[in-house]
Design a protein around this motif. Structure first.
Motif, PDB file in Angstrom:
ATOM      1  N   TYR A 108       0.832  -1.300   0.036  1.00  0.00           N
ATOM      2  CA  TYR A 108       0.072   0.190  -0.090  1.00  0.00           C
ATOM      3  C   TYR A 108       0.747   1.313   0.160  1.00  0.00           C
ATOM      4  O   TYR A 108       2.070   1.129   0.617  1.00  0.00           O
ATOM      5  CB  TYR A 108      -0.861   0.054   1.015  1.00  0.00           C
ATOM      6  CG  TYR A 108      -1.918  -1.219   1.206  1.00  0.00           C
ATOM      7  CD1 TYR A 108      -2.974  -1.112   0.906  1.00  0.00           C
ATOM      8  CD2 TYR A 108      -1.474  -2.313   1.866  1.00  0.00           C
ATOM      9  CE1 TYR A 108      -3.804  -2.235   1.069  1.00  0.00           C
ATOM     10  CE2 TYR A 108      -2.240  -3.270   2.242  1.00  0.00           C
ATOM     11  CZ  TYR A 108      -3.483  -3.277   1.623  1.00  0.00           C
ATOM     12  OH  TYR A 108      -4.393  -4.563   1.728  1.00  0.00           O
ATOM     13  N   ALA A 109       0.311   2.367  -0.581  1.00  0.00           N
ATOM     14  CA  ALA A 109       0.901   3.705  -0.538  1.00  0.00           C
ATOM     15  C   ALA A 109      -0.191   4.957  -0.438  1.00  0.00           C
ATOM     16  O   ALA A 109      -1.290   4.675  -0.736  1.00  0.00           O
ATOM     17  CB  ALA A 109       1.857   3.871  -1.732  1.00  0.00           C
ATOM     18  N   ALA A 122      -1.412   5.209  -9.111  1.00  0.00           N
ATOM     19  CA  ALA A 122      -0.576   5.785  -8.343  1.00  0.00           C
ATOM     20  C   ALA A 122      -0.729   7.522  -8.227  1.00  0.00           C
ATOM     21  O   ALA A 122      -0.681   8.135  -7.253  1.00  0.00           O
ATOM     22  CB  ALA A 122       1.041   5.387  -8.511  1.00  0.00           C
ATOM     23  N   THR A 123      -0.800   7.883  -9.490  1.00  0.00           N
ATOM     24  CA  THR A 123      -0.970   9.375  -9.941  1.00  0.00           C
ATOM     25  C   THR A 123      -2.002  10.017  -9.160  1.00  0.00           C
ATOM     26  O   THR A 123      -2.135  11.161  -8.669  1.00  0.00           O
ATOM     27  CB  THR A 123      -0.918   9.711 -11.309  1.00  0.00           C
ATOM     28  OG1 THR A 123       0.156   9.204 -11.861  1.00  0.00           O
ATOM     29  CG2 THR A 123      -1.082  11.121 -11.689  1.00  0.00           C
ATOM     30  N   ASN A 124      -3.298   9.248  -9.177  1.00  0.00           N
ATOM     31  CA  ASN A 124      -4.414   9.606  -8.644  1.00  0.00           C
ATOM     32  C   ASN A 124      -4.319   9.749  -7.228  1.00  0.00           C
ATOM     33  O   ASN A 124      -5.052  10.634  -6.462  1.00  0.00           O
ATOM     34  CB  ASN A 124      -5.630   9.222  -9.140  1.00  0.00           C
ATOM     35  CG  ASN A 124      -5.953   9.596 -10.333  1.00  0.00           C
ATOM     36  OD1 ASN A 124      -6.759  10.749 -10.529  1.00  0.00           O
ATOM     37  ND2 ASN A 124      -5.608   8.974 -11.517  1.00  0.00           N
ATOM     38  N   VAL A 125      -3.799   8.689  -6.376  1.00  0.00           N
ATOM     39  CA  VAL A 125      -3.452   9.064  -4.965  1.00  0.00           C
ATOM     40  C   VAL A 125      -2.624   9.995  -4.596  1.00  0.00           C
ATOM     41  O   VAL A 125      -2.830  10.851  -3.714  1.00  0.00           O
ATOM     42  CB  VAL A 125      -2.792   7.454  -4.539  1.00  0.00           C
ATOM     43  CG1 VAL A 125      -2.536   7.698  -3.131  1.00  0.00           C
ATOM     44  CG2 VAL A 125      -4.112   6.313  -4.503  1.00  0.00           C
ATOM     45  N   GLY A 174      -4.452  13.233  -4.532  1.00  0.00           N
ATOM     46  CA  GLY A 174      -5.578  13.364  -3.607  1.00  0.00           C
ATOM     47  C   GLY A 174      -6.867  12.848  -4.224  1.00  0.00           C
ATOM     48  O   GLY A 174      -7.767  12.959  -3.289  1.00  0.00           O
ATOM     49  N   LYS A 175      -6.861  12.081  -5.376  1.00  0.00           N
ATOM     50  CA  LYS A 175      -8.216  11.741  -5.749  1.00  0.00           C
ATOM     51  C   LYS A 175      -8.691  10.491  -5.237  1.00  0.00           C
ATOM     52  O   LYS A 175      -9.699   9.867  -5.185  1.00  0.00           O
ATOM     53  CB  LYS A 175      -8.347  11.685  -7.283  1.00  0.00           C
ATOM     54  CG  LYS A 175      -8.375  12.918  -8.023  1.00  0.00           C
ATOM     55  CD  LYS A 175      -8.380  12.857  -9.466  1.00  0.00           C
ATOM     56  CE  LYS A 175      -8.218  14.286 -10.169  1.00  0.00           C
ATOM     57  NZ  LYS A 175      -8.394  14.253 -11.580  1.00  0.00           N
ATOM     58  N   GLY A 176      -7.585   9.794  -4.886  1.00  0.00           N
ATOM     59  CA  GLY A 176      -7.861   8.508  -4.141  1.00  0.00           C
ATOM     60  C   GLY A 176      -6.840   8.500  -2.720  1.00  0.00           C
ATOM     61  O   GLY A 176      -6.060   9.300  -2.571  1.00  0.00           O
ATOM     62  N   ARG A 231       8.737  10.894  -6.518  1.00  0.00           N
ATOM     63  CA  ARG A 231       9.453  12.563  -6.115  1.00  0.00           C
ATOM     64  C   ARG A 231       8.704  12.722  -4.883  1.00  0.00           C
ATOM     65  O   ARG A 231       8.560  14.097  -4.793  1.00  0.00           O
ATOM     66  CB  ARG A 231       9.475  13.423  -7.118  1.00  0.00           C
ATOM     67  CG  ARG A 231      10.058  13.163  -8.582  1.00  0.00           C
ATOM     68  CD  ARG A 231       9.726  13.945  -9.708  1.00  0.00           C
ATOM     69  NE  ARG A 231      10.522  13.710 -10.931  1.00  0.00           N
ATOM     70  CZ  ARG A 231      10.722  14.501 -12.085  1.00  0.00           C
ATOM     71  NH1 ARG A 231       9.979  15.505 -12.110  1.00  0.00           N
ATOM     72  NH2 ARG A 231      11.273  14.015 -13.113  1.00  0.00           N
ATOM     73  N   GLY A 232       8.589  12.073  -3.976  1.00  0.00           N
ATOM     74  CA  GLY A 232       8.161  12.567  -2.654  1.00  0.00           C
ATOM     75  C   GLY A 232       7.131  12.628  -2.493  1.00  0.00           C
ATOM     76  O   GLY A 232       6.253  13.037  -1.353  1.00  0.00           O
ATOM     77  N   THR A 233       6.154  12.409  -3.340  1.00  0.00           N
ATOM     78  CA  THR A 233       4.549  12.473  -3.355  1.00  0.00           C
ATOM     79  C   THR A 233       3.721  11.529  -2.752  1.00  0.00           C
ATOM     80  O   THR A 233       2.743  11.484  -2.248  1.00  0.00           O
ATOM     81  CB  THR A 233       3.962  12.994  -4.589  1.00  0.00           C
ATOM     82  OG1 THR A 233       4.267  11.874  -5.609  1.00  0.00           O
ATOM     83  CG2 THR A 233       4.548  14.104  -4.905  1.00  0.00           C
ATOM     84  N   LEU A 234       4.332  10.343  -2.671  1.00  0.00           N
ATOM     85  CA  LEU A 234       3.940   9.066  -2.223  1.00  0.00           C
ATOM     86  C   LEU A 234       4.705   8.477  -1.224  1.00  0.00           C
ATOM     87  O   LEU A 234       5.934   8.667  -0.939  1.00  0.00           O
ATOM     88  CB  LEU A 234       3.816   7.949  -3.412  1.00  0.00           C
ATOM     89  CG  LEU A 234       2.496   8.210  -4.104  1.00  0.00           C
ATOM     90  CD1 LEU A 234       2.677   7.245  -5.473  1.00  0.00           C
ATOM     91  CD2 LEU A 234       1.137   8.194  -3.842  1.00  0.00           C
ATOM     92  N   GLU A 235       3.997   7.792  -0.104  1.00  0.00           N
ATOM     93  CA  GLU A 235       5.028   7.184   0.922  1.00  0.00           C
ATOM     94  C   GLU A 235       4.358   5.457   1.049  1.00  0.00           C
ATOM     95  O   GLU A 235       3.093   5.412   1.049  1.00  0.00           O
ATOM     96  CB  GLU A 235       4.955   7.851   2.220  1.00  0.00           C
ATOM     97  CG  GLU A 235       3.811   7.986   2.946  1.00  0.00           C
ATOM     98  CD  GLU A 235       3.982   8.622   4.210  1.00  0.00           C
ATOM     99  OE1 GLU A 235       3.717   8.101   5.144  1.00  0.00           O
ATOM    100  OE2 GLU A 235       4.514   9.794   4.326  1.00  0.00           O
TER     101      GLU A 235
END
Length: 310
Positions: free
Chosen positions: A159-160, A218-221, A224-226, A244-248
């Motif tokens: 999960y991310a 992934a892009t939508n998470v 903020g859409k997911g 680039r630091g937008t997901l963890e």
């Protein structure tokens, strides 16, 4: 709420629908689709230097004479599963499986070639069309009845979330949450089952956001859409590494299972050569370096085995 384990383990990868019309051919460019590629970012495809990997004569001597004389290992792979194996911008096969194959070839003193294949047709063709299949195959009892498998990696469900977890998401409690995933995958099947468990418990079901690719999910998470990305652990790890630091990453890997290289049952010498080559790559640190470049060193295993127990 805590969920029970699913009734069965399904293959931990998407069905290879995009390659279904591709012929079994080394002309990879003919099977290229835009949706099978990653975005052309500078950090999307790592360059892994394999020049330091040298032939190990005592391992190379294990290779069957026919393959040794040919001087080449031929691999069948479904090239629609980034970062394991997919099609590069020039139509070539790329991914950590492809780099591992090249590294194995270096240890064995052989060149390697990957041919694009429909996933379901790889195993029947191993031993005839292909010497082996390295294409993110999960080791399971059914496959072990048909072929020999040599373990080299471990994967599961991961999960991310958006960096900082601003929505305070917990993977074990996703009732009513927006779960982004790729359509047609085991994650979609599992989410439908878990969503029904939410309803049965009197809670809101998952809001399942099914996209045509994991990249879109992934892009939508990240945007903020997911609320949360649910994917195979190699896919999730790579998405985080290139975000680039937008997901963890969040939570533990679930249903972890070994991946194995497929070899024909009547080729025990080749299976042993692959096992020894993989173990050399693990012990020498080359395997970790390859997987780390693709954001997947968490999938390292300490020991390569022939026909491990699933």
């Amino acid at each position: 709420m805590t969920f029970s384990r699913p009734r069965r383990r399904t293959l931990l990868r998407a069905a290879p629908l995009l390659l279904a019309t591709c012929a079994l051919t080394p002309a990879l460019a003919s099977c290229t689709h835009a949706s099978e590629r990653l975005d052309a970012e500078s950090n999307a495809v790592p360059e892994v230097d394999l020049s330091g990997i040298e032939e190990v004569p005592e391992i190379a001597d294990l290779v069957p004479a026919e393959i040794r004389e040919r001087g080449e290992l031929i691999n069948g792979a479904a090239l629609n599963y980034a970062p394991g194996e997919f099609v590069g911008s020039s139509g070539e096969a790329i991914g950590y499986d492809i780099d591992i194959l090249a590294a194995i070839g270096a240890v064995l003193g052989l060149t390697t070639r990957t041919e694009a294949a429909v996933f379901a047709q790889i195993i029947p063709a191993v031993g005839a069309t292909y010497d082996l299949g390295i294409s993110s195959f999960t080791v399971n009892a059914e496959r072990l009845e048909a072929v020999t498998m040599v373990s080299y990696f471990q994967a599961g469900i991961a999960y991310a979330v958006k960096a900082g977890n601003p929505y305070d998401i917990h993977p074990e409690d996703l009732c009513g949450k927006r779960v982004a995933l790729q359509v047609g995958t085991y994650q979609e099947e599992l989410s439908i089952e878990r969503s029904q468990e939410c309803r049965d418990a009197g809670e809101p079901p998952y809001d399942i956001l099914a996209y045509t690719s994991n990249s879109d999910a992934a892009t939508n998470v990240a945007g903020g859409k997911g609320d949360i990305l649910m994917a195979d652990s190699p896919v999730a790890a790579y998405a985080v590494a290139r975000s680039r630091g937008t997901l963890e990453a969040i939570g533990e890997i679930e249903e972890s299972a070994l991946n194995g290289i497929v070899v024909a049952k009547d080729q025990p010498e080749l299976a042993e050569a692959l096992r020894a080559a993989l173990q050399h790559l693990i012990d020498s640190g080359h395997m970790e370096r390859i997987l780390a470049a693709w954001g997947n060193d968490a999938g390292m295993i300490p020991t390569a085995e022939v026909n491990p127990q699933p």
